[in-house]
Design an enzyme around this catalytic site. Structure first.
Site, PDB file in Angstrom:
ATOM      1  CG  ASP A 185     -19.970   4.625  -1.697  1.00 26.52           C
ATOM      2  OD1 ASP A 185     -20.920   4.523  -2.418  1.00 26.52           O
ATOM      3  OD2 ASP A 185     -18.909   4.245  -2.208  1.00 26.52           O
TER       4      ASP A 185
ATOM      5  CE1 TYR B  46     -19.767   1.223   1.967  1.00 28.89           C
ATOM      6  CE2 TYR B  46     -17.953   1.512   3.054  1.00 28.89           C
ATOM      7  CZ  TYR B  46     -18.588   1.454   1.783  1.00 28.89           C
ATOM      8  OH  TYR B  46     -18.011   1.417   0.400  1.00 28.89           O
TER       9      TYR B  46
ATOM     10  CD  GLU C 210     -14.726  -0.350   1.016  1.00 30.67           C
ATOM     11  OE1 GLU C 210     -15.363   0.973   1.158  1.00 30.67           O
ATOM     12  OE2 GLU C 210     -14.543  -0.832  -0.289  1.00 30.67           O
TER      13      GLU C 210
END
Length: 360
Positions: free
Chosen positions: A155, A137, A54
């Site tokens: 996202d 996030y 990520e």
């Protein structure tokens, strides 16, 4: 009717359970094979691999990030191994991924997990958010994908799916709070990790920018963008201002043994802590600055590079010397330097050595 009211009305008409069932069934049949994702039936993903992927995927495409991920996990197969790594080695391995503050944050987070949590990632969104360099996030993504927590993972792919599903008129970036709210309304405790990945896979492979493949989408029955006949209109975007342009000089100093002179950049600031070519300051046209050595410098042309907030033109000068005049400079074999340097310096080096001269 306002854009928000229209979205709320559309939201009320969507049967969440049916929509989720359709997307999860699609995901079970069409999920992507990714280096950091275990195959179906192999159990939960490794939190370290989820977190690492990520971080790498921020501002980076999957094809570009994948070889870096494979290299990192080969060198440092767990978070404790990464925490113990040398800063310069990690920064060199990161070269070419861009946004180098991510690499510094990566090390800070790995060391906090190793030091404060015994090498085990916290398993809640709140615990993950407490780690250095972990934003909302990334915390949501790791909580959902690695620990199956019902977190709202949004996202760019998910934003696009929500904007089309609900025909959100508000342009990005102003629409982001509304898109997050709409996405949150579809999150439940049922397979939250798979749900997050299903939305991202749908956006990456079907609900694509520009030309969505609506004929392959499992959500067209509920998609207001599809019903409009122009799903590619969503999400609307505010026109970006032109990037300012900066100028500078880069010096490629070679020796007779095939080495080039490099300098370690300051820890803070753009490309902080990375090896680079000696350069002038970057500013308005006409910036030159002192060369790193008294030598017969020749013009090797220029390279262009785009950073997030500005465009850069670097004039490249090349010369040869067999002794370094400055203790801050170090010799490095040209081939190794080309592999380890950030992209902007690799372009300048290739221009100076005449082995590529890329300017894009």
């Amino acid at each position: 009717m306002s854009a928000v009211a229209a979205s709320v009305a559309a939201e009320d008409l969507i049967p969440v359970r049916e929509l989720r069932a359709a997307l999860l069934a699609w995901y079970d049949a069409h999920r992507r094979t990714l280096a950091w994702r275990p195959a179906a039936g192999e159990g939960r993903p490794d939190p370290y691999r989820v977190w690492l992927s990520e971080v790498m995927l921020q501002q980076t495409t999957t094809p570009h990030a994948t070889p870096y991920f494979l290299d990192f996990t080969r060198r440092w197969p767990n978070v404790s191994g990464l925490a113990a790594a040398d800063d310069a080695e990690v920064m060199a391995a990161w070269a070419g991924l861009g946004y180098y503050a991510r690499a510094r944050n990566l090390l800070a987070c790995a060391r906090a997990v190793a030091r404060d949590y015994g090498g085990v990632f916290p398993d809640t969104e709140a615990g993950l958010l407490a780690l250095p360099g972990v934003g909302p996030y990334t915390a949501a993504a790791v909580a959902a994908i690695a620990f199956d927590r019902p977190a709202n993972v949004v996202d760019g792919n998910v934003e696009r799916v929500m904007a089309r599903l609900f025909a959100v008129q508000t342009p990005l970036p102003a629409a982001r709070p509304e898109l997050r709210r709409l996405a949150a309304g579809l999150v439940t405790g049922e397979r939250p990790g798979d749900w997050a990945q299903a939305l991202m896979d749908l956006g990456a492979t079907v609900c694509r920018p520009g030309r969505p493949a609506c004929e392959r989408c499992p959500l067209t029955s509920w998609c207001a963008g599809f019903r409009s006949g122009e799903p590619e209109r969503y999400p609307a975007k505010t026109k970006k201002a032109d990037r300012p342009r900066r100028h500078g000089m880069a010096w490629v100093l070679r020796d007779s043994r095939g080495q080039v002179a490099l300098v370690r950049r300051p820890a803070k600031g753009l490309l902080g802590g990375m090896l680079g070519l000696p350069t002038s300051e970057w500013g308005e046209a006409g910036v030159e600055g002192p060369a790193p050595a008294a030598a017969d410098w020749r013009d090797a042309g220029a390279v262009e590079h785009i950073f997030t907030h500005f465009a850069l033109t670097l004039e490249v000068r090349v010369a040869q010397a067999d002794k370094l005049p400055d203790d801050d400079l170090i010799w490095a074999p040209a081939a190794e330097a080309a592999a380890a340097l950030p992209t902007v310096f690799r372009k300048a080096l290739e221009r100076g050595l005449g082995i590529g001269g890329r300017s894009d």
